[in-house]
Scaffold this motif. Structure first.
Motif, PDB file in Angstrom:
ATOM      1  N   THR A  65       0.836  -1.211   0.000  1.00  0.00           N
ATOM      2  CA  THR A  65       0.000   0.000   0.000  1.00  0.00           C
ATOM      3  C   THR A  65       0.862   1.250   0.000  1.00  0.00           C
ATOM      4  N   VAL A  66       1.871   1.231   0.863  1.00  0.00           N
ATOM      5  CA  VAL A  66       2.753   2.402   0.932  1.00  0.00           C
ATOM      6  C   VAL A  66       3.435   2.635  -0.406  1.00  0.00           C
ATOM      7  N   LEU A  67       3.879   1.549  -1.025  1.00  0.00           N
ATOM      8  CA  LEU A  67       4.541   1.704  -2.318  1.00  0.00           C
ATOM      9  C   LEU A  67       3.586   2.249  -3.369  1.00  0.00           C
ATOM     10  N   LEU A  68       2.373   1.789  -3.315  1.00  0.00           N
ATOM     11  CA  LEU A  68       1.375   2.291  -4.256  1.00  0.00           C
ATOM     12  C   LEU A  68       1.175   3.783  -4.099  1.00  0.00           C
ATOM     13  N   GLU A  69       1.049   4.185  -2.823  1.00  0.00           N
ATOM     14  CA  GLU A  69       0.829   5.598  -2.571  1.00  0.00           C
ATOM     15  C   GLU A  69       2.006   6.427  -3.036  1.00  0.00           C
ATOM     16  N   THR A  70       3.179   5.833  -2.919  1.00  0.00           N
ATOM     17  CA  THR A  70       4.366   6.592  -3.336  1.00  0.00           C
ATOM     18  C   THR A  70       4.394   6.795  -4.835  1.00  0.00           C
ATOM     19  N   GLY A  71       3.854   5.827  -5.565  1.00  0.00           N
ATOM     20  CA  GLY A  71       3.824   6.012  -7.007  1.00  0.00           C
ATOM     21  C   GLY A  71       4.348   4.829  -7.781  1.00  0.00           C
ATOM     22  N   PHE A  72       4.800   3.801  -7.072  1.00  0.00           N
ATOM     23  CA  PHE A  72       5.297   2.632  -7.783  1.00  0.00           C
ATOM     24  C   PHE A  72       4.131   1.826  -8.311  1.00  0.00           C
TER      25      PHE A  72
ATOM     26  N   ASN B 156      -4.214  10.830  -0.210  1.00  0.00           N
ATOM     27  CA  ASN B 156      -4.521   9.483  -0.707  1.00  0.00           C
ATOM     28  C   ASN B 156      -4.091   8.446   0.318  1.00  0.00           C
ATOM     29  N   ARG B 157      -5.083   7.960   1.049  1.00  0.00           N
ATOM     30  CA  ARG B 157      -4.767   6.972   2.071  1.00  0.00           C
ATOM     31  C   ARG B 157      -5.574   5.716   1.786  1.00  0.00           C
ATOM     32  N   HIS B 158      -4.921   4.615   1.856  1.00  0.00           N
ATOM     33  CA  HIS B 158      -5.659   3.360   1.800  1.00  0.00           C
ATOM     34  C   HIS B 158      -5.705   2.775   3.200  1.00  0.00           C
ATOM     35  N   VAL B 159      -6.795   2.192   3.528  1.00  0.00           N
ATOM     36  CA  VAL B 159      -6.886   1.524   4.812  1.00  0.00           C
ATOM     37  C   VAL B 159      -7.082   0.040   4.556  1.00  0.00           C
ATOM     38  N   ILE B 160      -6.286  -0.737   5.233  1.00  0.00           N
ATOM     39  CA  ILE B 160      -6.387  -2.187   5.055  1.00  0.00           C
ATOM     40  C   ILE B 160      -7.420  -2.739   6.022  1.00  0.00           C
ATOM     41  N   GLN B 161      -8.191  -3.685   5.526  1.00  0.00           N
ATOM     42  CA  GLN B 161      -9.145  -4.346   6.404  1.00  0.00           C
ATOM     43  C   GLN B 161      -8.412  -5.108   7.498  1.00  0.00           C
ATOM     44  N   PRO B 162      -8.843  -4.990   8.724  1.00  0.00           N
ATOM     45  CA  PRO B 162      -8.217  -5.813   9.752  1.00  0.00           C
ATOM     46  C   PRO B 162      -8.491  -7.286   9.475  1.00  0.00           C
ATOM     47  N   PRO B 163      -7.559  -8.131   9.827  1.00  0.00           N
ATOM     48  CA  PRO B 163      -7.740  -9.550   9.492  1.00  0.00           C
ATOM     49  C   PRO B 163      -8.917 -10.144  10.250  1.00  0.00           C
ATOM     50  N   GLN B 164      -9.686 -10.942   9.556  1.00  0.00           N
ATOM     51  CA  GLN B 164     -10.835 -11.559  10.209  1.00  0.00           C
ATOM     52  C   GLN B 164     -10.372 -12.703  11.074  1.00  0.00           C
ATOM     53  N   GLN B 165     -11.079 -12.871  12.163  1.00  0.00           N
ATOM     54  CA  GLN B 165     -10.700 -13.940  13.076  1.00  0.00           C
ATOM     55  C   GLN B 165     -11.140 -15.268  12.483  1.00  0.00           C
ATOM     56  N   ALA B 166     -10.167 -16.131  12.202  1.00  0.00           N
ATOM     57  CA  ALA B 166     -10.531 -17.451  11.695  1.00  0.00           C
ATOM     58  C   ALA B 166     -11.115 -18.259  12.844  1.00  0.00           C
ATOM     59  N   PRO B 167     -12.160 -19.029  12.599  1.00  0.00           N
ATOM     60  CA  PRO B 167     -12.723 -19.814  13.712  1.00  0.00           C
ATOM     61  C   PRO B 167     -11.731 -20.889  14.129  1.00  0.00           C
TER      62      PRO B 167
ATOM     63  N   PRO C 194      -4.732   4.162  10.658  1.00  0.00           N
ATOM     64  CA  PRO C 194      -3.632   4.011   9.707  1.00  0.00           C
ATOM     65  C   PRO C 194      -3.833   2.778   8.839  1.00  0.00           C
ATOM     66  N   SER C 195      -2.979   2.650   7.861  1.00  0.00           N
ATOM     67  CA  SER C 195      -3.171   1.574   6.900  1.00  0.00           C
ATOM     68  C   SER C 195      -2.990   0.206   7.528  1.00  0.00           C
ATOM     69  N   ILE C 196      -2.105   0.137   8.500  1.00  0.00           N
ATOM     70  CA  ILE C 196      -1.831  -1.156   9.116  1.00  0.00           C
ATOM     71  C   ILE C 196      -2.846  -1.376  10.236  1.00  0.00           C
ATOM     72  N   PRO C 197      -3.502  -2.521  10.259  1.00  0.00           N
ATOM     73  CA  PRO C 197      -4.511  -2.735  11.299  1.00  0.00           C
ATOM     74  C   PRO C 197      -3.889  -2.740  12.686  1.00  0.00           C
ATOM     75  N   ASP C 198      -4.702  -2.330  13.630  1.00  0.00           N
ATOM     76  CA  ASP C 198      -4.217  -2.198  15.004  1.00  0.00           C
ATOM     77  C   ASP C 198      -3.763  -3.531  15.571  1.00  0.00           C
ATOM     78  N   SER C 199      -4.517  -4.579  15.259  1.00  0.00           N
ATOM     79  CA  SER C 199      -4.222  -5.853  15.904  1.00  0.00           C
ATOM     80  C   SER C 199      -2.859  -6.385  15.481  1.00  0.00           C
ATOM     81  N   VAL C 200      -2.514  -6.169  14.207  1.00  0.00           N
ATOM     82  CA  VAL C 200      -1.222  -6.676  13.729  1.00  0.00           C
ATOM     83  C   VAL C 200      -0.086  -5.945  14.419  1.00  0.00           C
TER      84      VAL C 200
END
Lengths: 279, 128
Positions: free
Chosen positions: A25-32, A97-108, B35-41
């Motif tokens: 994501t950071v690289l994308l924002e930078t322009g790569f 331009n900020r991207h936010v990553i989805q937090p990882p879902q808790q696998a059961p 921020p872009s990185i999730p808090d839990s990580v």
């Protein structure tokens, strides 16, 4: 961005992949547009080291001042110590331009199939911490009696015994009425209404009273003994015959007509012997 | 204090308010910021090294700082990349208009960028 898919899946791998995504994501924002796998891995590794180092440093500063929980000042000191500039943070936060990553879902968590479990496990008591494993099956440590305390009152026991006796007699007579020969109480063809167990009189009727006999357990064995006892080719033991015959006379009254016939025969044989010995 | 980067003054010595005061205001802004990185990580990696905080703003601050760190490096790498591609274009004497340039991050750009930070990244000779 280019990313290869890892084959193994584990907790640390999942977080590592999130870091990968963050770096991308950071690289994308930078322009790569895309990145080498090796450079991506290098940056991910650097990111992980960054977190580790900041955590270590901040913890150290925090404990240095006699605290346990880190504060903003500790983090700032750690960052300064690493050479990270604090000035541009606010501006960086406000970039458009900020991207936010989805937090990882808790696998059961995969449930281990509970095998051989009987009953439900009891919950922890209040004094037991929640992170300890759960209690075992209740039958493993709880003893419950399988029956109630029996009644020991004399009255109740007498009543029970009497009821049992009566029930046994009724059941037995009903069974005999259904299976053996029956007489009718009424002079009709209908057999089922009041069946009476047929009385089979023996001839002569007074004979069983005159000749006391032991109880016969097995009529086949009785017959065998009768045959053995009446062997004539053996040692001439009249006394032996007498003692055998006296012991083996069977006298049960109920069903077996064969035993009735035998007991009629035997006394006939033995009485002349007795008369002989007596005489 | 040792500074890794060349040419930049050391931090927070010229501030009249002090670095802590600056960031304490910023910390309040961080409550709604993701921020872009999730808090839990981030929290997980910090926990691994012993840093446990119940305040999510602190976690977000660290995540933001790491992001900025990376983006600075990426920017430097981009500069290297642009220098290289522009020199190549000048050599090839391309007469077309400025086409859309696609930049690929490779170790060739990353290594000198990291060198300025004092991080030496070398490719291993063989797979380990």
């Amino acid at each position: 961005m280019t990313e290869n898919v890892e084959k193994l899946e584990s907790g640390s791998d999942a977080r590592r992949r999130i870091l990968n995504i963050a770096v991308s994501t950071v690289l994308l924002e930078t322009g790569f547009e895309s990145a080498d796998k090796i450079s991506l891995e290098t940056l991910t590794e650097m990111l992980q080291c960054f977190f580790t180092e900041i955590g270590n440093s901040a913890k150290g500063y925090c404990e240095l001042s006699g605290r346990v929980e880190p504060v903003l000042g500790d983090v700032v000191m750690a960052m300064i110590n690493m050479g990270i500039s604090i000035q541009g943070l606010e501006q960086y936060a406000a970039r458009p331009n900020r991207h936010v990553i989805q937090p990882p879902q808790q696998a059961p968590a995969p449930r281990t199939p509970s095998m051989l479990s009987a009953g439900s496990k009891a919950k922890h008591a209040s004094h037991i911490p929640f992170y300890l494993p759960s209690l075992p099956d209740p039958h493993a440590y709880i003893r419950t009696p399988t029956h109630k305390q029996p009644v020991t009152e004399y009255e109740a026991i007498r009543e029970k015994a009497a009821t049992q006796k009566r029930d046994i007699e009724r059941a037995l007579t009903k069974f005999l009425a259904k299976t053996s020969e029956t007489h009718n109480l009424f002079n009709t063809e209908d057999n089922q209404v009041f069946p009476l167990i047929a009385c089979k009189p023996t001839f002569p009727a007074y004979l069983p009273c005159l000749l006391p006999t032991d109880q016969v357990f097995d009529f086949d064995e009785l017959e065998y003994h009768f045959q053995v006892a009446n062997r004539t080719e053996d040692v001439p033991a009249e006394k032996k015959d007498q003692s055998d015959n006296e012991g083996d006379n069977g006298g049960d009254n109920d069903n077996a007509n064969s035993s009735q016939a035998e007991s009629q025969d035997l006394p006939v044989n033995s009485s002349p012997d007795r008369n002989k010995s007596g005489g | 204090m040792q500074v890794g980067r060349t040419g930049l003054p050391s931090v927070a010595m010229d501030d009249d308010t002090g670095a802590g005061h600056v960031l304490s205001d910023f910390l309040l802004q961080l409550e709604n910021y993701n921020p872009s990185i999730p808090d839990s990580v981030v929290a997980h990696y910090l926990n691994m090294s012993g840093f446990e905080s119940q305040d999510p703003r602190l976690i977000r601050l660290i995540a933001l700082a790491s992001q900025k760190f990376l983006s600075d490096i990426a920017n430097d790498a981009l500069q290297h990349c642009k220098m290289r591609t522009s020199s190549q274009i000048n050599q090839a004497k391309n007469q077309k208009g400025p086409k859309e340039k696609k930049y690929v991050m490779t170790m060739e750009d990353l290594a000198p960028a990291l060198q300025e930070y004092g991080i030496t990244a070398r490719k291993p000779h063989y797979f380990v």
